[in-house]
Each structure stands twice: as structure tokens, then as C-alpha cells.
Design an enzyme around this catalytic site. Structure first.
Site, PDB file in Angstrom:
ATOM      1  CG  ASP A 128      -2.130  -0.946   1.237  1.00 40.99           C
ATOM      2  OD1 ASP A 128      -2.243  -1.949   0.396  1.00 40.99           O
ATOM      3  OD2 ASP A 128      -2.308  -1.593   2.099  1.00 40.99           O
ATOM      4  CG  ASP A 184     -13.092  -3.203  -0.572  1.00 39.82           C
ATOM      5  OD1 ASP A 184     -12.509  -3.960  -1.000  1.00 39.82           O
ATOM      6  OD2 ASP A 184     -12.421  -1.376  -1.052  1.00 39.82           O
TER       7      ASP A 184
END
Length: 236
Positions: free
Chosen positions: A9, A131
Site C-alpha cells: 500500500d 470493500d
């Protein structure tokens, strides 16, 4: 055996991890994402999940230089997500070396655009990002919950040819409290041929092996790896 996908990330060009998507709960693990990616390749991983967290909360992708470097200097198969909001963004991601892209927010806010990309690039290169918080699909870097319930949301796109879904249980992400196995079981029961990628909460190799026992096709992991909680010899 379950497919193993380490994650990088990116914020400000650095390799970081958040907790439950909170940008104020950031841990920096490396200032050199390419070095991290190269180490994953040396270990024997074939696939890498790269998330542009700066892009995820903006209106376009941001960390293209990181993507380009990893794609140029490794042989990893990269799936890239975060900030892909336009045709220009998706074209840039592929031009910079992504083999696949993960699309979440656009699938909620502009379904026709998502379907046009699915038609243009094909289901092997498009991953549907789903998500989830409290059963609802979240968008825009997890800052906003949509009105879309998870299973009907998935069905709509599976019916249009989606084969790959990355599902993150936000309440689990970065917590090292174990993955949302019950959630993934429900998804696989409803859509048994789906290539589901579980994400969020993995704390150890035991969690990965448990996902494998439940028949989950793939798993993304990050924080547990960076904190030395995963023994690669136990899961390969």
C-alpha cells in the site's frame, strides 16, 4: 492451495499499512516499495497487490512512478487499485505495467463505465473491488458507505461476466484479528465458481491455512507479513 498475494500500500511513495482504512492510523514499513516488491519476488511470490492510497481518496491515480518501477524491475504479476476513476486512469495503470486493475468505487457510482471497461479489457484483467462495512459496499477510500448490499452487488456483475472479486472486510483490515471467514463462506456458497480474493484481518499462516480449508481461492495479506507473523514455509 490458496493463491498467496502479498500487498504493498502506497502513500507518498512509501510502503505503509493502515488500520481499518484510517489514514491517521498509518505505519510506514519501507521508503522503498521496489525493494519490498523485489524481496517478494526473491522469496518466490508470483503476484503482487499494489494499492495507491493517495489515489483512493482523490479523483485519480497518483503513485504511477511506483507502479512503473515495480513493473519494470520485477517479473511479478501486478494488480493495481486505488484512484481509478476514469478511462484515462485505467489506461495509465495498464501503460505503467499493471496486468490487472481492481475497480471498486466506479462499479458503484458509474456502473455503465465499469461494464464498458469489463467489455474492453475482459474479465481476466478486471477485478471487482467489494470493500464491505456492516454488509454495505464502501467507496472512495472507505470514506463513504454506499446503499449497495454486498451479495446483490456481486450478483449484478457476476451476471455480466465478472470472475474475480477482491473483498475486504473493513472492520478487520489491519487489525490482525483474523479474517472474516463467515463472510467469505457466504459469498462462496452463493457464487461457488467465483475467484474470490479475501482481504483483511490475516494475522498468521494459520489464518491463511484456515481460509484454504474453507475453499477460498486467494488471499491478500500485508501487515502480518511485515510484522513477521507469517512463516512462508508453512503455507507454500
Amino acid at each position: 492451495m490458496i493463491e498467496l498475494i502479498p500487498a504493498i500500500d502506497i502513500i507518498d511513495g512509501q510502503c505503509v499499512r493502515l488500520t481499518q482504512g484510517d489514514y491517521n492510523a498509518k505505519t510506514v514499513y519501507s521508503s522503498d516499495p521496489l525493494e519490498v516488491a523485489s524481496e517478494f519476488e526473491r522469496i518466490g511470490f508470483k503476484r503482487l497487490h499494489v494499492v495507491d492510497l493517495d489515489g483512493a481518496k482523490s479523483h485519480h491515480i497518483v503513485n504511477t512512478d511506483v507502479l512503473r518501477c515495480i513493473a519494470r524491475d520485477t517479473h511479478l504479476t501486478i494488480d493495481f487499485g486505488g484512484g481509478i476513476k476514469s478511462t484515462s486512469d485505467i489506461e495509465t495503470a495498464f501503460e505503467c505495467g499493471a496486468s490487472m486493475v481492481t475497480i471498486g468505487s466506479v462499479a458503484v457510482t458509474h456502473p455503465d463505465l465499469f461494464l464498458s471497461w469489463l467489455d474492453q479489457y475482459g474479465p481476466d484483467r478486471i477485478i471487482l473491488g467489494a470493500d464491505v462495512r456492516d454488509g454495505m459496499v464502501s467507496i472512495n477510500g472507505w470514506k463513504e458507505d454506499s446503499a449497495q448490499h454486498l451479495l446483490p452487488f456481486l450478483k449484478k456483475y457476476i451476471d455480466h461476466g465478472v470472475k474475480n472479486v477482491l473483498c475486504t472486510e473493513i472492520s478487520k483490515d489491519g487489525t490482525l484479528n483474523g479474517p472474516a471467514i463467515d463472510l467469505y463462506d457466504r459469498i462462496m456458497e452463493a457464487y461457488p465458481t467465483l475467484h474470490l480474493i479475501a482481504s483483511g484481518g490475516v494475522s498468521s499462516d494459520d489464518d491463511i491455512l484456515e481460509l484454504d480449508r474453507h475453499g477460498i481461492p486467494a488471499v491478500v495479506f500485508g501487515k502480518a507479513w511485515y510484522e513477521g507473523r507469517i512463516d512462508i514455509n508453512k503455507i507454500q
